[in-house]
Design a protein around this motif. Structure first.
Motif, PDB file in Angstrom:
ATOM      1  N   LEU A 136     -12.052   7.954  -2.809  1.00  0.00           N
ATOM      2  CA  LEU A 136     -10.957   8.172  -1.665  1.00  0.00           C
ATOM      3  C   LEU A 136      -9.720   8.034  -2.631  1.00  0.00           C
ATOM      4  CD1 LEU A 136     -12.384   7.241   1.528  1.00  0.00           C
ATOM      5  CD2 LEU A 136     -12.662   9.401   0.680  1.00  0.00           C
ATOM      6  N   VAL A 137      -8.686   9.012  -2.344  1.00  0.00           N
ATOM      7  CA  VAL A 137      -7.356   8.677  -2.916  1.00  0.00           C
ATOM      8  C   VAL A 137      -6.209   8.786  -1.838  1.00  0.00           C
ATOM      9  CG1 VAL A 137      -5.626   9.328  -4.521  1.00  0.00           C
ATOM     10  CG2 VAL A 137      -8.312   9.854  -5.279  1.00  0.00           C
ATOM     11  N   PHE A 138      -5.461   7.862  -1.814  1.00  0.00           N
ATOM     12  CA  PHE A 138      -4.458   7.629  -0.878  1.00  0.00           C
ATOM     13  C   PHE A 138      -2.988   7.672  -1.484  1.00  0.00           C
ATOM     14  CE2 PHE A 138      -6.979   6.905   2.635  1.00  0.00           C
ATOM     15  CZ  PHE A 138      -8.200   6.317   2.103  1.00  0.00           C
ATOM     16  N   ILE A 139      -2.251   8.130  -0.748  1.00  0.00           N
ATOM     17  CA  ILE A 139      -0.789   8.210  -1.152  1.00  0.00           C
ATOM     18  C   ILE A 139      -0.171   7.006  -0.410  1.00  0.00           C
ATOM     19  CG2 ILE A 139       1.675   9.086  -1.138  1.00  0.00           C
ATOM     20  CD1 ILE A 139       0.425  11.953  -0.624  1.00  0.00           C
ATOM     21  N   CYS A 140       0.607   5.940  -1.284  1.00  0.00           N
ATOM     22  CA  CYS A 140       1.028   4.981  -0.837  1.00  0.00           C
ATOM     23  C   CYS A 140       2.535   4.826  -0.859  1.00  0.00           C
ATOM     24  CB  CYS A 140       0.760   3.605  -1.601  1.00  0.00           C
ATOM     25  SG  CYS A 140       1.531   2.098  -1.182  1.00  0.00           S
ATOM     26  N   GLU A 144      11.124   1.061   5.536  1.00  0.00           N
ATOM     27  CA  GLU A 144      11.589  -0.201   5.888  1.00  0.00           C
ATOM     28  C   GLU A 144      10.949  -1.685   5.841  1.00  0.00           C
ATOM     29  OE1 GLU A 144      14.917   1.358   6.863  1.00  0.00           O
ATOM     30  OE2 GLU A 144      14.800  -0.177   8.275  1.00  0.00           O
ATOM     31  N   GLY A 145      10.334  -1.551   4.426  1.00  0.00           N
ATOM     32  CA  GLY A 145       9.782  -2.748   4.114  1.00  0.00           C
ATOM     33  C   GLY A 145       8.319  -2.840   4.545  1.00  0.00           C
ATOM     34  N   VAL A 146       7.794  -1.738   5.318  1.00  0.00           N
ATOM     35  CA  VAL A 146       6.629  -1.593   5.492  1.00  0.00           C
ATOM     36  C   VAL A 146       5.722  -0.747   4.882  1.00  0.00           C
ATOM     37  CG1 VAL A 146       4.675  -1.089   7.657  1.00  0.00           C
ATOM     38  CG2 VAL A 146       7.095  -2.261   8.133  1.00  0.00           C
ATOM     39  N   ASN A 147       4.290  -1.070   4.442  1.00  0.00           N
ATOM     40  CA  ASN A 147       3.581  -0.222   3.435  1.00  0.00           C
ATOM     41  C   ASN A 147       2.526   0.771   4.275  1.00  0.00           C
ATOM     42  OD1 ASN A 147       4.463  -1.510   0.887  1.00  0.00           O
ATOM     43  ND2 ASN A 147       3.719  -3.048   1.927  1.00  0.00           N
ATOM     44  N   PHE A 148       2.317   1.949   3.931  1.00  0.00           N
ATOM     45  CA  PHE A 148       1.686   2.885   4.495  1.00  0.00           C
ATOM     46  C   PHE A 148       0.867   3.476   3.591  1.00  0.00           C
ATOM     47  CE2 PHE A 148       5.207   2.374   7.432  1.00  0.00           C
ATOM     48  CZ  PHE A 148       4.557   2.129   8.714  1.00  0.00           C
ATOM     49  N   LEU A 149      -0.453   3.991   3.975  1.00  0.00           N
ATOM     50  CA  LEU A 149      -1.360   4.854   3.228  1.00  0.00           C
ATOM     51  C   LEU A 149      -1.754   5.771   3.884  1.00  0.00           C
ATOM     52  CD1 LEU A 149      -3.900   1.950   2.145  1.00  0.00           C
ATOM     53  CD2 LEU A 149      -2.080   2.983   0.716  1.00  0.00           C
ATOM     54  N   LYS A 243      -5.329  -5.433   3.500  1.00  0.00           N
ATOM     55  CA  LYS A 243      -4.621  -6.670   2.884  1.00  0.00           C
ATOM     56  C   LYS A 243      -4.643  -6.576   1.284  1.00  0.00           C
ATOM     57  CE  LYS A 243      -3.688 -11.646   2.823  1.00  0.00           C
ATOM     58  NZ  LYS A 243      -3.836 -12.656   3.181  1.00  0.00           N
ATOM     59  N   ARG A 244      -3.941  -6.593   0.638  1.00  0.00           N
ATOM     60  CA  ARG A 244      -3.959  -6.687  -0.927  1.00  0.00           C
ATOM     61  C   ARG A 244      -2.638  -7.492  -1.499  1.00  0.00           C
ATOM     62  NH1 ARG A 244      -2.217  -1.830  -5.258  1.00  0.00           N
ATOM     63  NH2 ARG A 244      -3.450  -2.777  -6.759  1.00  0.00           N
ATOM     64  N   LYS A 245      -3.130  -8.188  -2.032  1.00  0.00           N
ATOM     65  CA  LYS A 245      -2.156  -9.242  -2.919  1.00  0.00           C
ATOM     66  C   LYS A 245      -0.982  -9.666  -1.888  1.00  0.00           C
ATOM     67  CE  LYS A 245      -2.752  -6.778  -7.302  1.00  0.00           C
ATOM     68  NZ  LYS A 245      -2.029  -6.366  -8.484  1.00  0.00           N
ATOM     69  N   GLY A 246      -1.645 -10.266  -0.817  1.00  0.00           N
ATOM     70  CA  GLY A 246      -0.674 -10.824   0.152  1.00  0.00           C
ATOM     71  C   GLY A 246       0.006  -9.639   1.087  1.00  0.00           C
ATOM     72  N   LYS A 247      -0.068  -8.620   0.868  1.00  0.00           N
ATOM     73  CA  LYS A 247       0.799  -7.474   1.636  1.00  0.00           C
ATOM     74  C   LYS A 247      -0.187  -6.903   2.457  1.00  0.00           C
ATOM     75  CE  LYS A 247       4.468  -6.891  -1.644  1.00  0.00           C
ATOM     76  NZ  LYS A 247       5.313  -5.738  -2.669  1.00  0.00           N
ATOM     77  N   LEU A 248       0.435  -6.276   3.534  1.00  0.00           N
ATOM     78  CA  LEU A 248      -0.587  -5.415   4.534  1.00  0.00           C
ATOM     79  C   LEU A 248      -0.070  -3.945   4.377  1.00  0.00           C
ATOM     80  CD1 LEU A 248      -0.562  -7.390   7.706  1.00  0.00           C
ATOM     81  CD2 LEU A 248      -2.513  -7.064   6.127  1.00  0.00           C
ATOM     82  N   TYR A 249      -1.065  -3.166   4.190  1.00  0.00           N
ATOM     83  CA  TYR A 249      -0.981  -1.801   4.331  1.00  0.00           C
ATOM     84  C   TYR A 249      -1.676  -1.004   5.219  1.00  0.00           C
ATOM     85  CZ  TYR A 249       0.346  -2.683  -0.751  1.00  0.00           C
ATOM     86  OH  TYR A 249       0.906  -3.354  -1.770  1.00  0.00           O
ATOM     87  N   HIS A 250      -1.135  -0.132   6.129  1.00  0.00           N
ATOM     88  CA  HIS A 250      -1.225   0.462   7.197  1.00  0.00           C
ATOM     89  C   HIS A 250      -1.752   1.912   7.015  1.00  0.00           C
ATOM     90  CE1 HIS A 250       0.424  -2.748   9.799  1.00  0.00           C
ATOM     91  NE2 HIS A 250       1.232  -2.781   8.750  1.00  0.00           N
ATOM     92  N   LEU A 251      -3.146   2.112   7.245  1.00  0.00           N
ATOM     93  CA  LEU A 251      -3.665   3.425   6.928  1.00  0.00           C
ATOM     94  C   LEU A 251      -3.660   4.510   8.008  1.00  0.00           C
ATOM     95  CD1 LEU A 251      -5.559   5.001   4.958  1.00  0.00           C
ATOM     96  CD2 LEU A 251      -7.606   3.980   6.124  1.00  0.00           C
ATOM     97  N   ILE A 252      -2.933   5.528   7.690  1.00  0.00           N
ATOM     98  CA  ILE A 252      -2.594   6.488   8.779  1.00  0.00           C
ATOM     99  C   ILE A 252      -3.510   7.875   8.641  1.00  0.00           C
ATOM    100  CG2 ILE A 252      -0.880   8.210   9.620  1.00  0.00           C
ATOM    101  CD1 ILE A 252       1.302   6.675   7.754  1.00  0.00           C
ATOM    102  N   LYS A 253      -4.154   8.286   9.744  1.00  0.00           N
ATOM    103  CA  LYS A 253      -4.752   9.214  10.005  1.00  0.00           C
ATOM    104  C   LYS A 253      -4.123  10.564  10.138  1.00  0.00           C
ATOM    105  CE  LYS A 253      -6.649   9.870  14.083  1.00  0.00           C
ATOM    106  NZ  LYS A 253      -7.376   9.560  15.252  1.00  0.00           N
ATOM    107  N   VAL A 254      -4.683  11.458   9.069  1.00  0.00           N
ATOM    108  CA  VAL A 254      -4.062  12.952   9.096  1.00  0.00           C
ATOM    109  C   VAL A 254      -4.837  14.007   9.470  1.00  0.00           C
ATOM    110  CG1 VAL A 254      -2.757  14.356   7.375  1.00  0.00           C
ATOM    111  CG2 VAL A 254      -2.483  11.801   7.202  1.00  0.00           C
TER     112      VAL A 254
END
Length: 254
Positions: A136-140, A144-149, A243-254
């Protein structure tokens, strides 16, 4: 024998002196108590900053640092005028009136980055056309400093869009914008503009995503994703976080 004016004057003098002395004692006590209160207020403001840092909340961290700075100025100036109190209460009132935007849907930004235990830190390989089979491929992207996928799909980008909109109107079409108004912090009178990534959701309707920066795409197998993902039912558009390398990424449903 009636007391003379000098005697009466002396009595008045010493009675007034006693009143002054009592008031001075009272003032000394109030000053001591006020200094103790200022010390306690500084301690509480620093505690607010620590809590904001621990929860990785950009919104509250920005506000509490400003509050702490103003309180330290308050102590240094040693002038407890009404305008100083007004400035502090203004910051506190602003936090109180806007705290519901901490999450995207009245909840997302409220401790949006709580660290999840027992999530494996999996190193992602660089995405290439040769290693995407079965993945599965995601756009990252970052806002405002918050990570999303978001799932990788064809998209287009529009720029310089006011950051407070819930919808973007293009050719008489109202396109909903994620995360909507309130997520991007702005001071009174401040204007911010963001880029918007546009793509079609599962129902073929167009949807937009505010962003500051696009990062490298992610590729991960479905099995690995299930192991990494901590599900989050707080917001209907957020499936969960990774969580990846100490950062949180929030996965969005499309």
């Amino acid at each position: 024998m009636k007391p003379t004016k000098k005697v009466l004057g002396a009595e008045e003098f010493f009675q007034t002196k006693i009143k002054l002395e009592n008031e001075l004692i009272r003032l000394e006590k109030l000053d001591r108590e006020s200094r103790q209160l200022i010390t306690q207020i500084i301690s509480l403001s620093e505690q607010l900053v620590r809590i904001s840092e621990k929860n990785e909340s950009p919104y509250f961290l920005q506000r509490t640092k400003r509050l702490s700075t103003e309180i330290h100025k308050f102590q240094i100036k040693n002038e407890y005028k009404q305008k100083e109190f007004d400035s502090l209460f203004h910051i506190l009132d602003k936090i109180k009136s806007e705290d519901k935007i901490e999450f995207l849907d009245s909840a997302l930004r409220n401790r949006i980055s709580r660290i999840a235990n027992h999530i494996a830190d999996k190193k992602q390989s660089q995405v290439t056309t040769n290693n995407l089979k079965g993945k599965l491929v995601f756009i990252c992207y970052v806002l405002e400093g918050v990570n999303f996928l978001i799932p990788k799909k064809s998209y287009r980008i529009v720029r310089n869009i006011p950051a407070f909109k819930k919808q973007l109107r293009i050719r008489d079409k109202a396109i909903p914008l994620f995360p909507g108004s309130g997520f991007v912090l702005m001071e009174e009178g401040e204007k911010k503009q963001k880029s918007v990534l546009l793509m079609k959701d599962s129902s073929k309707k167009e949807i937009g995503f505010y962003f500051d920066e696009l990062k490298e795409d992610w590729a991960v197998s479905k099995t690995a994703l299930e192991g990494l993902l901590e599900k989050d039912s707080t917001n209907g558009q957020i499936l969960g976080k990774i969580k990846r390398k100490g950062k949180l990424y929030h996965l969005i449903k499309v």
